[in-house]
Design a protein around this motif. Structure first.
Motif, PDB file in Angstrom:
ATOM      1  N   VAL A  34       0.847  -1.183   0.000  1.00 30.45           N
ATOM      2  CA  VAL A  34       0.000   0.000   0.000  1.00 30.45           C
ATOM      3  C   VAL A  34       0.890   1.243   0.000  1.00 30.45           C
ATOM      4  N   ILE A  35       0.528   2.202  -0.855  1.00 32.17           N
ATOM      5  CA  ILE A  35       1.162   3.512  -0.881  1.00 32.17           C
ATOM      6  C   ILE A  35       0.073   4.527  -0.578  1.00 32.17           C
ATOM      7  N   LEU A  36       0.256   5.300   0.497  1.00 39.92           N
ATOM      8  CA  LEU A  36      -0.712   6.330   0.873  1.00 39.92           C
ATOM      9  C   LEU A  36      -0.013   7.675   0.968  1.00 39.92           C
ATOM     10  N   VAL A  37      -0.685   8.699   0.459  1.00 41.93           N
ATOM     11  CA  VAL A  37      -0.132  10.046   0.425  1.00 41.93           C
ATOM     12  C   VAL A  37      -1.190  10.994   0.962  1.00 41.93           C
ATOM     13  N   ASP A  38      -0.789  11.900   1.872  1.00 47.42           N
ATOM     14  CA  ASP A  38      -1.762  12.870   2.379  1.00 47.42           C
ATOM     15  C   ASP A  38      -1.133  14.240   2.585  1.00 47.42           C
ATOM     16  N   GLY A  39      -1.996  15.161   2.933  1.00 45.27           N
ATOM     17  CA  GLY A  39      -1.563  16.539   3.127  1.00 45.27           C
ATOM     18  C   GLY A  39      -0.903  16.804   4.453  1.00 45.27           C
ATOM     19  N   GLY A  40      -1.026  15.902   5.385  1.00 46.97           N
ATOM     20  CA  GLY A  40      -0.340  16.109   6.649  1.00 46.97           C
ATOM     21  C   GLY A  40      -1.164  15.853   7.878  1.00 46.97           C
ATOM     22  N   ASP A  41      -2.400  15.437   7.732  1.00 49.63           N
ATOM     23  CA  ASP A  41      -3.236  15.168   8.903  1.00 49.63           C
ATOM     24  C   ASP A  41      -2.830  13.894   9.640  1.00 49.63           C
ATOM     25  N   GLY A  42      -2.229  12.963   8.951  1.00 50.49           N
ATOM     26  CA  GLY A  42      -1.820  11.713   9.579  1.00 50.49           C
ATOM     27  C   GLY A  42      -2.955  10.758   9.858  1.00 50.49           C
ATOM     28  N   CYS A  43      -4.093  10.967   9.234  1.00 51.86           N
ATOM     29  CA  CYS A  43      -5.255  10.079   9.429  1.00 51.86           C
ATOM     30  C   CYS A  43      -5.227   8.969   8.390  1.00 51.86           C
ATOM     31  N   ILE A  44      -4.437   7.937   8.645  1.00 52.40           N
ATOM     32  CA  ILE A  44      -4.306   6.871   7.650  1.00 52.40           C
ATOM     33  C   ILE A  44      -5.039   5.593   8.039  1.00 52.40           C
ATOM     34  N   ASP A  45      -5.553   5.491   9.256  1.00 50.45           N
ATOM     35  CA  ASP A  45      -6.121   4.230   9.736  1.00 50.45           C
ATOM     36  C   ASP A  45      -7.247   3.700   8.852  1.00 50.45           C
ATOM     37  N   THR A  46      -8.211   4.548   8.509  1.00 45.61           N
ATOM     38  CA  THR A  46      -9.359   4.111   7.717  1.00 45.61           C
ATOM     39  C   THR A  46      -8.940   3.693   6.317  1.00 45.61           C
ATOM     40  N   SER A  47      -8.121   4.517   5.676  1.00 50.11           N
ATOM     41  CA  SER A  47      -7.699   4.200   4.309  1.00 50.11           C
ATOM     42  C   SER A  47      -6.797   2.970   4.273  1.00 50.11           C
ATOM     43  N   LEU A  48      -5.923   2.803   5.251  1.00 48.78           N
ATOM     44  CA  LEU A  48      -5.075   1.623   5.291  1.00 48.78           C
ATOM     45  C   LEU A  48      -5.912   0.364   5.532  1.00 48.78           C
ATOM     46  N   ALA A  49      -6.883   0.440   6.423  1.00 53.07           N
ATOM     47  CA  ALA A  49      -7.756  -0.712   6.674  1.00 53.07           C
ATOM     48  C   ALA A  49      -8.507  -1.112   5.409  1.00 53.07           C
ATOM     49  N   MET A  50      -9.020  -0.132   4.671  1.00 49.44           N
ATOM     50  CA  MET A  50      -9.735  -0.435   3.432  1.00 49.44           C
ATOM     51  C   MET A  50      -8.793  -1.035   2.389  1.00 49.44           C
TER      52      MET A  50
ATOM     53  N   ARG B 242      -6.975  -8.347   0.448  1.00 48.23           N
ATOM     54  CA  ARG B 242      -7.475  -9.686   0.823  1.00 48.23           C
ATOM     55  C   ARG B 242      -8.474 -10.206  -0.196  1.00 48.23           C
ATOM     56  N   ILE B 243      -9.385  -9.357  -0.646  1.00 44.29           N
ATOM     57  CA  ILE B 243     -10.377  -9.775  -1.630  1.00 44.29           C
ATOM     58  C   ILE B 243      -9.697 -10.206  -2.930  1.00 44.29           C
ATOM     59  N   MET B 244      -8.583  -9.552  -3.260  1.00 44.13           N
ATOM     60  CA  MET B 244      -7.839  -9.900  -4.473  1.00 44.13           C
ATOM     61  C   MET B 244      -6.829 -11.020  -4.234  1.00 44.13           C
ATOM     62  N   GLY B 245      -6.858 -11.620  -3.061  1.00 42.49           N
ATOM     63  CA  GLY B 245      -5.993 -12.760  -2.776  1.00 42.49           C
ATOM     64  C   GLY B 245      -4.551 -12.410  -2.512  1.00 42.49           C
ATOM     65  N   ALA B 246      -4.282 -11.180  -2.086  1.00 41.62           N
ATOM     66  CA  ALA B 246      -2.907 -10.748  -1.827  1.00 41.62           C
ATOM     67  C   ALA B 246      -2.689 -10.531  -0.335  1.00 41.62           C
ATOM     68  N   GLU B 247      -1.559 -10.999   0.142  1.00 42.65           N
ATOM     69  CA  GLU B 247      -1.197 -10.842   1.550  1.00 42.65           C
ATOM     70  C   GLU B 247      -0.477  -9.503   1.744  1.00 42.65           C
ATOM     71  N   TYR B 248      -1.023  -8.680   2.622  1.00 39.73           N
ATOM     72  CA  TYR B 248      -0.427  -7.372   2.910  1.00 39.73           C
ATOM     73  C   TYR B 248       0.982  -7.553   3.462  1.00 39.73           C
ATOM     74  N   LYS B 249       1.943  -6.835   2.844  1.00 36.33           N
ATOM     75  CA  LYS B 249       3.337  -6.951   3.250  1.00 36.33           C
ATOM     76  C   LYS B 249       3.973  -5.643   3.676  1.00 36.33           C
ATOM     77  N   GLY B 250       3.362  -4.498   3.322  1.00 35.07           N
ATOM     78  CA  GLY B 250       4.015  -3.268   3.726  1.00 35.07           C
ATOM     79  C   GLY B 250       3.326  -2.012   3.238  1.00 35.07           C
ATOM     80  N   LEU B 251       3.676  -0.914   3.929  1.00 33.98           N
ATOM     81  CA  LEU B 251       3.105   0.402   3.680  1.00 33.98           C
ATOM     82  C   LEU B 251       4.210   1.398   3.376  1.00 33.98           C
ATOM     83  N   VAL B 252       3.946   2.256   2.396  1.00 36.60           N
ATOM     84  CA  VAL B 252       4.766   3.437   2.157  1.00 36.60           C
ATOM     85  C   VAL B 252       3.837   4.624   2.373  1.00 36.60           C
ATOM     86  N   TYR B 253       4.208   5.505   3.295  1.00 32.73           N
ATOM     87  CA  TYR B 253       3.364   6.645   3.647  1.00 32.73           C
ATOM     88  C   TYR B 253       4.152   7.933   3.456  1.00 32.73           C
ATOM     89  N   PHE B 254       3.572   8.844   2.689  1.00 29.78           N
ATOM     90  CA  PHE B 254       4.185  10.145   2.417  1.00 29.78           C
ATOM     91  C   PHE B 254       3.187  11.231   2.798  1.00 29.78           C
TER      92      PHE B 254
END
Length: 184
Positions: A121-137, A143-155
Motif C-alpha cells: 500500500v502507498i498512501l499520500v496525504d496533506g499532513g493530517d496523519g489520518c491513515i487508519d481508515t484508508s489503510l484498513a480499506m 485480501r479480496i484480491m488474494g494478496a497478503e499485505y506486506k508493507g506500507l509506504v506513507y508520504f
C-alpha cells in the motif's frame, strides 16, 4: 514476476504518481498500472447477476482487470487520502471486486488462480496523519484480491504551499517494499 498497481490519484505528477513511478523503476518484471480516474470501468450496480452467474453483468475493462488480478504475483494499492479515505475513483473501481467476493462466498467458486500474491500500500496525504481508515480499506481490498499485505509506504505533507518531495524515510520504505515484492 507480475505486478499490478492500482493508482487512485487524479494527478499525473502528484505525490502518489511520483511514488508509483519510483516503485516501477525499482521493480523488475511485468508491471501494469490501472489509473482509476482514467479507466473505463463502471461501479458495481448491485444487480446481483454474479450471485448465480460466473461473471459480472457489466461488460467493460474490468473483465481484463479480473484476469490481471488473477495473474498478478504482487498487487499494490496507491492512493492519496481524501477525508481519511482512499479516493472516490479507487473505491468506485473497487466496488467491482464484489464479483470476486460473491464468487468465493456465495457461489463457493474460485475465480482467481491459486498462488501466493504479495500486497503493498502507498498512501499520500496533506499532513493530517489520518491513515487508519484508508489503510484498513486497502488491506481489505488486497485480501479480496488474494494478496497478503506486506508493507506500507506513507508520504505526508503534500498540501503545503510548496509541496515537498518524498523524503529519505519514505524512499527507504519504498525500497523495502520493492525488496519484499521482489522476494529479496
Amino acid at each position: 514476476m507480475k505486478t499490478l498497481i492500482i493508482n487512485g490519484s487524479p494527478r499525473k505528477n502528484g505525490g502518489t504518481s511520483v511514488l508509483v513511478s519510483k516503485l516501477k523503476d525499482l521493480l523488475g518484471g511485468d508491471i501494469s498500472v490501472i489509473d482509476t480516474y482514467y479507466c473505463k470501468i463502471s461501479p458495481c450496480l448491485d444487480c446481483r447477476y454474479c450471485w448465480t452467474n460466473p461473471e459480472c453483468a457489466i461488460k467493460d475493462e474490468m473483465q481484463q482487470t479480473y484476469k490481471m488480478i488473477s495473474d498478478a504475483d504482487n498487487i499494490v494499492i496507491a492512493s492519496p487520502i481524501y477525508f481519511a479515505e482512499l479516493t472516490g475513483s479507487l473505491l468506485q473501481w473497487a466496488s467491482r471486486l464484489q464479483y470476486l467476493w460473491i464468487s468465493k462466498h456465495f457461489r463457493k467458486e474460485t475465480v482467481l488462480l491459486k498462488k501466493e500474491r504479495y500486497g503493498g500500500v502507498i498512501l499520500v496525504d496533506g499532513g493530517d496523519g489520518c491513515i487508519d481508515t484508508s489503510l484498513a480499506m486497502a488491506k481489505r481490498l488486497l485480501r479480496i484480491m488474494g494478496a497478503e499485505y506486506k508493507g506500507l509506504v506513507y508520504f505526508s505533507g503534500t498540501d503545503r504551499i510548496e509541496p515537498t518531495l518524498p523524503g529519505k524515510e519514505t524512499m527507504e520504505d519504498l525500497h523495502k517494499l520493492s525488496d519484499i515484492l521482489s522476494r529479496n
